[in-house]
Design a protein around this motif. Structure first.
Motif, PDB file in Angstrom:
ATOM      1  N   MET A   1       0.841  -1.209   0.000  1.00 33.29           N
ATOM      2  CA  MET A   1       0.000   0.000   0.000  1.00 33.29           C
ATOM      3  C   MET A   1       0.874   1.258   0.000  1.00 33.29           C
ATOM      4  SD  MET A   1      -3.244  -0.681  -0.202  1.00 33.29           S
ATOM      5  CE  MET A   1      -4.257   0.537   0.638  1.00 33.29           C
ATOM      6  N   TYR A   2       0.223   2.385  -0.111  1.00 32.25           N
ATOM      7  CA  TYR A   2       0.918   3.657  -0.203  1.00 32.25           C
ATOM      8  C   TYR A   2       0.965   4.347   1.161  1.00 32.25           C
ATOM      9  CZ  TYR A   2      -0.543   2.633  -4.993  1.00 32.25           C
ATOM     10  OH  TYR A   2      -0.783   2.012  -6.197  1.00 32.25           O
ATOM     11  N   ASP A   3       1.751   5.417   1.239  1.00 31.58           N
ATOM     12  CA  ASP A   3       1.753   6.158   2.496  1.00 31.58           C
ATOM     13  C   ASP A   3       0.420   6.887   2.646  1.00 31.58           C
ATOM     14  OD1 ASP A   3       1.852   8.730   1.171  1.00 31.58           O
ATOM     15  OD2 ASP A   3       4.010   8.503   0.963  1.00 31.58           O
ATOM     16  N   GLN A   4       0.181   7.401   3.841  1.00 34.24           N
ATOM     17  CA  GLN A   4      -1.140   7.950   4.157  1.00 34.24           C
ATOM     18  C   GLN A   4      -1.510   9.118   3.254  1.00 34.24           C
ATOM     19  OE1 GLN A   4      -3.385   6.566   6.358  1.00 34.24           O
ATOM     20  NE2 GLN A   4      -4.714   7.973   5.245  1.00 34.24           N
ATOM     21  N   SER A   5      -0.546   9.944   2.911  1.00 35.63           N
ATOM     22  CA  SER A   5      -0.865  11.098   2.078  1.00 35.63           C
ATOM     23  C   SER A   5      -1.328  10.671   0.692  1.00 35.63           C
ATOM     24  CB  SER A   5       0.345  12.028   1.963  1.00 35.63           C
ATOM     25  OG  SER A   5       1.420  11.386   1.296  1.00 35.63           O
ATOM     26  N   LYS A   6      -0.684   9.645   0.143  1.00 37.49           N
ATOM     27  CA  LYS A   6      -1.098   9.167  -1.181  1.00 37.49           C
ATOM     28  C   LYS A   6      -2.430   8.434  -1.108  1.00 37.49           C
ATOM     29  CE  LYS A   6       3.404   8.947  -3.436  1.00 37.49           C
ATOM     30  NZ  LYS A   6       4.458   8.100  -4.040  1.00 37.49           N
ATOM     31  N   LEU A   7      -2.651   7.692  -0.035  1.00 44.38           N
ATOM     32  CA  LEU A   7      -3.948   7.033   0.132  1.00 44.38           C
ATOM     33  C   LEU A   7      -5.065   8.072   0.154  1.00 44.38           C
ATOM     34  CD1 LEU A   7      -3.174   4.334   2.859  1.00 44.38           C
ATOM     35  CD2 LEU A   7      -3.594   3.949   0.431  1.00 44.38           C
ATOM     36  N   SER A   8      -4.874   9.119   0.930  1.00 39.96           N
ATOM     37  CA  SER A   8      -5.889  10.170   1.036  1.00 39.96           C
ATOM     38  C   SER A   8      -6.103  10.851  -0.310  1.00 39.96           C
ATOM     39  CB  SER A   8      -5.476  11.207   2.081  1.00 39.96           C
ATOM     40  OG  SER A   8      -5.372  10.618   3.360  1.00 39.96           O
ATOM     41  N   GLU A   9      -5.007  11.096  -1.029  1.00 43.03           N
ATOM     42  CA  GLU A   9      -5.106  11.760  -2.326  1.00 43.03           C
ATOM     43  C   GLU A   9      -5.830  10.877  -3.341  1.00 43.03           C
ATOM     44  OE1 GLU A   9      -2.245  14.113  -5.543  1.00 43.03           O
ATOM     45  OE2 GLU A   9      -1.396  13.339  -3.667  1.00 43.03           O
ATOM     46  N   LEU A  10      -5.542   9.574  -3.304  1.00 46.55           N
ATOM     47  CA  LEU A  10      -6.209   8.665  -4.233  1.00 46.55           C
ATOM     48  C   LEU A  10      -7.706   8.562  -3.950  1.00 46.55           C
ATOM     49  CD1 LEU A  10      -3.526   5.853  -4.500  1.00 46.55           C
ATOM     50  CD2 LEU A  10      -4.462   7.163  -6.421  1.00 46.55           C
ATOM     51  N   ILE A  11      -8.073   8.563  -2.684  1.00 51.04           N
ATOM     52  CA  ILE A  11      -9.490   8.510  -2.332  1.00 51.04           C
ATOM     53  C   ILE A  11     -10.200   9.779  -2.810  1.00 51.04           C
ATOM     54  CG2 ILE A  11     -11.104   8.565  -0.390  1.00 51.04           C
ATOM     55  CD1 ILE A  11      -9.193   6.590   1.024  1.00 51.04           C
ATOM     56  N   ARG A  12      -9.541  10.918  -2.656  1.00 48.23           N
ATOM     57  CA  ARG A  12     -10.112  12.168  -3.174  1.00 48.23           C
ATOM     58  C   ARG A  12     -10.204  12.121  -4.695  1.00 48.23           C
ATOM     59  NH1 ARG A  12      -6.821  14.506   0.887  1.00 48.23           N
ATOM     60  NH2 ARG A  12      -5.193  14.954  -0.644  1.00 48.23           N
ATOM     61  N   PHE A  13      -9.152  11.606  -5.323  1.00 44.00           N
ATOM     62  CA  PHE A  13      -9.130  11.500  -6.779  1.00 44.00           C
ATOM     63  C   PHE A  13     -10.285  10.633  -7.278  1.00 44.00           C
ATOM     64  CE2 PHE A  13      -7.702   9.379 -10.707  1.00 44.00           C
ATOM     65  CZ  PHE A  13      -7.357  10.476 -11.489  1.00 44.00           C
ATOM     66  N   ALA A  14     -10.561   9.556  -6.542  1.00 44.18           N
ATOM     67  CA  ALA A  14     -11.648   8.647  -6.924  1.00 44.18           C
ATOM     68  C   ALA A  14     -13.023   9.230  -6.626  1.00 44.18           C
ATOM     69  CB  ALA A  14     -11.482   7.311  -6.199  1.00 44.18           C
ATOM     70  N   ARG A  15     -13.068  10.296  -5.858  1.00 41.50           N
ATOM     71  CA  ARG A  15     -14.323  10.951  -5.470  1.00 41.50           C
ATOM     72  C   ARG A  15     -15.215  10.015  -4.655  1.00 41.50           C
ATOM     73  NH1 ARG A  15     -16.216  14.486 -10.686  1.00 41.50           N
ATOM     74  NH2 ARG A  15     -16.983  12.443 -11.338  1.00 41.50           N
ATOM     75  N   VAL A  16     -14.597   9.310  -3.731  1.00 44.00           N
ATOM     76  CA  VAL A  16     -15.338   8.483  -2.782  1.00 44.00           C
ATOM     77  C   VAL A  16     -15.651   9.344  -1.564  1.00 44.00           C
ATOM     78  CG1 VAL A  16     -15.259   6.456  -1.290  1.00 44.00           C
ATOM     79  CG2 VAL A  16     -14.213   6.369  -3.568  1.00 44.00           C
ATOM     80  N   ASP A  17     -16.934   9.452  -1.256  1.00 42.57           N
ATOM     81  CA  ASP A  17     -17.379  10.320  -0.162  1.00 42.57           C
ATOM     82  C   ASP A  17     -18.329   9.559   0.751  1.00 42.57           C
ATOM     83  OD1 ASP A  17     -16.139  12.803  -1.126  1.00 42.57           O
ATOM     84  OD2 ASP A  17     -17.625  12.688  -2.745  1.00 42.57           O
ATOM     85  N   ALA A  18     -18.665  10.180   1.876  1.00 47.42           N
ATOM     86  CA  ALA A  18     -19.668   9.606   2.772  1.00 47.42           C
ATOM     87  C   ALA A  18     -20.955   9.372   1.994  1.00 47.42           C
ATOM     88  CB  ALA A  18     -19.915  10.549   3.943  1.00 47.42           C
ATOM     89  N   GLY A  19     -21.505   8.181   2.142  1.00 50.22           N
ATOM     90  CA  GLY A  19     -22.743   7.834   1.468  1.00 50.22           C
ATOM     91  C   GLY A  19     -22.577   7.238   0.085  1.00 50.22           C
ATOM     92  N   SER A  20     -21.352   7.193  -0.433  1.00 52.88           N
ATOM     93  CA  SER A  20     -21.120   6.651  -1.780  1.00 52.88           C
ATOM     94  C   SER A  20     -21.337   5.143  -1.820  1.00 52.88           C
ATOM     95  CB  SER A  20     -19.682   6.935  -2.241  1.00 52.88           C
ATOM     96  OG  SER A  20     -19.435   8.297  -2.432  1.00 52.88           O
ATOM     97  N   THR A  21     -21.698   4.655  -2.991  1.00 50.60           N
ATOM     98  CA  THR A  21     -21.685   3.230  -3.273  1.00 50.60           C
ATOM     99  C   THR A  21     -20.473   2.958  -4.161  1.00 50.60           C
ATOM    100  OG1 THR A  21     -24.077   2.967  -3.120  1.00 50.60           O
ATOM    101  CG2 THR A  21     -22.886   1.299  -4.374  1.00 50.60           C
ATOM    102  N   VAL A  22     -19.610   2.059  -3.697  1.00 51.06           N
ATOM    103  CA  VAL A  22     -18.351   1.779  -4.379  1.00 51.06           C
ATOM    104  C   VAL A  22     -18.267   0.291  -4.705  1.00 51.06           C
ATOM    105  CG1 VAL A  22     -15.826   1.902  -4.219  1.00 51.06           C
ATOM    106  CG2 VAL A  22     -17.230   3.624  -3.069  1.00 51.06           C
ATOM    107  N   ILE A  23     -17.769  -0.022  -5.899  1.00 48.61           N
ATOM    108  CA  ILE A  23     -17.468  -1.408  -6.258  1.00 48.61           C
ATOM    109  C   ILE A  23     -15.958  -1.530  -6.366  1.00 48.61           C
ATOM    110  CG2 ILE A  23     -17.802  -3.271  -7.918  1.00 48.61           C
ATOM    111  CD1 ILE A  23     -20.358  -1.840  -8.832  1.00 48.61           C
ATOM    112  N   ASP A  24     -15.378  -2.348  -5.498  1.00 46.89           N
ATOM    113  CA  ASP A  24     -13.933  -2.597  -5.476  1.00 46.89           C
ATOM    114  C   ASP A  24     -13.695  -3.918  -6.200  1.00 46.89           C
ATOM    115  OD1 ASP A  24     -11.235  -2.734  -4.903  1.00 46.89           O
ATOM    116  OD2 ASP A  24     -11.500  -3.200  -2.767  1.00 46.89           O
ATOM    117  N   VAL A  25     -13.177  -3.838  -7.423  1.00 45.37           N
ATOM    118  CA  VAL A  25     -13.022  -5.027  -8.261  1.00 45.37           C
ATOM    119  C   VAL A  25     -11.687  -5.706  -7.993  1.00 45.37           C
ATOM    120  CG1 VAL A  25     -12.887  -5.880 -10.630  1.00 45.37           C
ATOM    121  CG2 VAL A  25     -14.523  -4.090 -10.042  1.00 45.37           C
ATOM    122  N   TYR A  26     -11.746  -7.022  -7.775  1.00 47.03           N
ATOM    123  CA  TYR A  26     -10.581  -7.858  -7.442  1.00 47.03           C
ATOM    124  C   TYR A  26      -9.854  -7.240  -6.247  1.00 47.03           C
ATOM    125  CZ  TYR A  26      -6.840 -11.272  -8.280  1.00 47.03           C
ATOM    126  OH  TYR A  26      -5.941 -12.312  -8.160  1.00 47.03           O
TER     127      TYR A  26
END
Length: 210
Positions: A1-26
């Protein structure tokens, strides 16, 4: 996995927010499923989708995700499995579909053993995402101009090929990120080689369903 800053940035990049429905493939070890579960909260949903093409692996990927879904606080996680292109049949309309270091596998014999192609899967993703939903792909970069020729041997793919294939399914490129780029990666070594493992040049694309 990545460091915390990159994890946070990737989650923002993916636009995953409270209440979202997400499909995590494989989902692999489930690290991203857990992160998304924390972010979307009790009002959201995370489908940890294991393609049937890999369900018979010795590490029991389906069983592992079912166990994860039973962890305290993971009531918003559902472990599901089906043939890759049948993903829409076992999930609900989603805000985000997340594909981490897996898109290149759509061009390998293992994933295509049941007849699925990248084009088939991209159409399935288009069907399952809500209008305005995000299709986020992070993968190992191959040399520019190599197309899909290194997917089997090196587990890499030319970013331009990914864009061409996904846009052919009707998606629009919304954003791209170089946060995981590595200019010192020669793109000629298999991603599992100890000299480059975990440090490959990676690209991140966010496509949107109009």
């Amino acid at each position: 996995m990545y460091d915390q800053s990159k994890l946070s940035e990737l989650i923002r990049f993916a636009r995953v927010d409270a209440g979202s429905t997400v499909i995590d493939v494989y989902p692999g070890d489930g690290d991203w499923t857990r992160l998304f579960s924390d972010v979307v909260g009790p009002g959201g949903r995370v489908y940890s989708f294991v393609p049937a093409e890999v369900a018979d692996f010795k590490n029991d990927p389906v069983g592992r995700m079912r166990t994860l879904a039973k962890e305290p606080g993971r009531e918003n996680v559902e472990a599901v499995s089906a043939d890759l292109v049948a993903m829409p049949e076992v999930t609900q309309p989603a805000d985000v579909l997340w594909l981490h270091l897996f898109y290149h596998d759509l061009h390998t014999a293992l994933i295509q053993k049941k007849g699925a192609t990248a084009a088939d899967f991209n159409r399935a993703v288009y069907e399952r995402l809500k209008p305005g939903g995000s299709y986020v792909i992070v993968d190992h970069a191959a040399a520019a101009g190599s197309g899909t020729s290194d997917t089997q041997a090196l587990h890499r793919i030319d970013p331009a090929s990914v864009r061409e294939e996904v846009e052919a399914a009707g998606f629009v490129l919304d954003a791209k990120s170089t946060m995981l780029a590595n200019k010192d990666d020669a793109h000629s070594i298999k991603v599992f080689d100890p000299s480059i493992k975990g440090e490959t040049d990676r690209f991140a694309y966010r496509f949107v369903k109009p």
